[in-house]
Design an enzyme around this catalytic site. Structure first.
Site, short mmCIF file in Angstrom:
data_model
loop_
_atom_site.label_atom_id
_atom_site.label_comp_id
_atom_site.label_asym_id
_atom_site.label_seq_id
_atom_site.Cartn_x
_atom_site.Cartn_y
_atom_site.Cartn_z
N HIS A 73 0.80 -1.33 -0.01
CA HIS A 73 -0.11 -0.15 0.05
C HIS A 73 0.75 1.31 0.09
CE1 HIS A 73 1.06 -0.02 4.32
NE2 HIS A 73 0.62 1.30 4.05
N1 UDP Z 1 -3.77 -5.38 8.55
C1 UDP Z 1 -4.97 -5.73 8.75
N2 UDP Z 1 -5.79 -6.40 7.61
C2 UDP Z 1 -5.10 -6.23 6.30
C3 UDP Z 1 -3.69 -5.68 6.27
C4 UDP Z 1 -3.22 -5.30 7.39
O1 UDP Z 1 -5.65 -5.76 9.93
O2 UDP Z 1 -5.83 -6.72 5.53
C5 UDP Z 1 -3.07 -4.67 9.75
C6 UDP Z 1 -1.82 -5.52 10.09
O3 UDP Z 1 -1.90 -6.60 10.74
C7 UDP Z 1 -1.17 -4.35 10.82
C8 UDP Z 1 -1.79 -2.93 10.53
O4 UDP Z 1 -2.78 -3.42 9.76
O5 UDP Z 1 -1.45 -4.48 12.35
C9 UDP Z 1 -0.58 -2.41 9.39
O6 UDP Z 1 -1.44 -1.33 8.93
P1 UDP Z 1 -0.79 -0.91 7.43
O7 UDP Z 1 -0.18 -1.88 6.64
O8 UDP Z 1 -2.03 -0.12 6.73
O9 UDP Z 1 0.21 0.37 7.90
P2 UDP Z 1 1.78 0.55 8.28
O10 UDP Z 1 1.91 -0.38 9.41
O11 UDP Z 1 2.23 0.13 7.00
O12 UDP Z 1 1.57 2.01 8.84
#
Ligand code: UDP
Length: 363
Positions: free
Chosen positions: A207
């Site tokens: 993403h």
């Molecule tokens: N996550 C979720 N469902 C999904 C994809 C990710 O619950 O389909 C959770 C994942 O387990 C983690 C969090 O979302 O706890 C991560 O968020 P994201 O990847 O959107 O953002 P980042 O961590 O890169 O800021």
């Protein structure tokens, strides 16, 4: 102590699930959530409140979309109006989204102290919107809760030292430990897992703007995942941004039999999928760590990472998406591997420590 916590995006709901439920039981602390509305789909927002016991937000500004300036500006004005009315003692912020930066700016200009959870992370890549958000937020914060010693050292290099900085561990580790027990205790299994009927699979999430907005990189990732899916099933819960770019490109995501593009998962299903996967392929910060929490090898489709300790210990490999063949090679090399035993993220008590520090400041 009256705390207003600003949240807006998926990873912040998960961090709030670890800390906000605890703050609501902390004597002397009263917390209310302000949701900017940055993420608004049921499967990007409401599902987390339903499943994880996060208190309902007292305010939802319904502000999302637009370029970074327009979104952050609208959030800044909306948050400011609430803060002027409520005059909280502290504004609590998580991570590095536009909602984080808007909350920090609104509070700092009103002389309201800021607490930043997940402070000190750096990619040293200022082209990432998240890097801009986190650097500025850290420099406006009065409590900086760092997850790792690397994060604490990053702050030190920028002159932020002393009693402002508290190395408490990672609230996402707390969340992963607590909610994996909740996920196991459920009667139902993740439908995505059930659909695989026990076949081995790889879990992918993409993403980051650097991969979705650069069509060449996105095409390379799609090609590499499609190639991998001829050997192993690949389950890819599509972030709405990624889905919309693929749709604009006219890509038929159901064309490859082994590549399962599905809707974003709720956190409990996501944890279950991570625990069952042979390997994780991602550009997410949170998912890199969860792969490690659950002992899974990870390939990160980026040029750099904030979570360097996992690369150093052999749990994670960086694979910038420059060619599909190079990615496939990195995927194959990572399968079946594991890293050294390390414990960089604390003991699963980061939320308790943060609540204790805030409570101590209130006294
Ligand atoms: N996550 C979720 N469902 C999904 C994809 C990710 O619950 O389909 C959770 C994942 O387990 C983690 C969090 O979302 O706890 C991560 O968020 P994201 O990847 O959107 O953002 P980042 O961590 O890169 O800021």
């Amino acid at each position: 102590m009256n705390v207003i916590t600003v949240i807006g995006a998926r990873p912040q709901f998960i961090k709030a699930a670890a800390l906000s439920s605890l703050l609501s039981n902390t004597e002397g602390v009263e917390e209310h959530l302000l949701h900017t509305g940055q993420h608004f789909d049921d499967n990007m927002s409401a599902v987390f409140f339903r499943e994880l016991g996060i208190p309902a937000p007292r305010w939802n500004l319904g502000l999302s979309g637009g370029l970074h300036g327009a979104m952050t500006g609208a959030q800044l004005a909306g948050i400011e109006a609430v803060l002027v009315n409520e005059q909280p003692d502290v504004v609590l912020l998580y991570g590095d989204t536009n909602s984080t930066l808007a909350g920090a700016l609104a509070a700092a200009k009103l002389h309201i102290p800021v607490a930043h959870v997940e402070a000190g992370l750096r990619s040293f890549n200022r082209r990432m919107p998240e890097e801009v958000n986190r650097v500025l937020t850290d420099h406006l914060s009065n409590w900086l809760f760092t997850p790792t010693k690397t994060a604490t050292a990053n702050l030190e290099h920028e002159g932020i030292v002393g009693s402002l900085v508290h190395q408490v561990g990672d609230v996402m580790y707390d969340a992963a430990l607590y909610f994996s027990a909740v996920a196991h205790a459920r009667n139902e299994r993740s439908p995505a897992l059930t659909a695989l009927s026990g076949r081995p699979f790889v879990l992918a999430t993409i993403h980051r703007a650097e991969n979705t907005d650069d069509l060449q990189r996105l095409r390379t990732i799609l090609k590499a995942l499609t190639m991998l899916s001829t050997d192993l099933d690949v389950v890819w819960p599509l972030h709405p941004r990624t889905r919309s770019v693929l749709a604009r490109l006219g890509v038929d995501v159901s064309a490859a039999a082994g590549l399962h593009c599905i809707e974003p998962l709720g956190y409990l299903d996501m944890i279950e999928m991570e625990q069952s996967a042979q390997m994780v392929i991602t550009d997410s910060g949170g998912v890199q760590k969860e792969a490690f929490f659950f002992g899974r090898p990870c390939v990160t489709l980026r040029d750099e990472t904030e979570w360097v300790e996992l690369v150093e210990a052999g749990w994670n490999r960086l694979a910038p998406p420059t060619s599909a063949e190079a990615l496939l090679k990195a995927f194959r090399a990572a399968l079946g591997t594991s890293g050294q035993a390390i414990e960089p993220y604390g003991r699963g008590d980061a939320a308790r420590r943060i609540a204790g520090i805030l409570q101590g400041s209130a006294a």
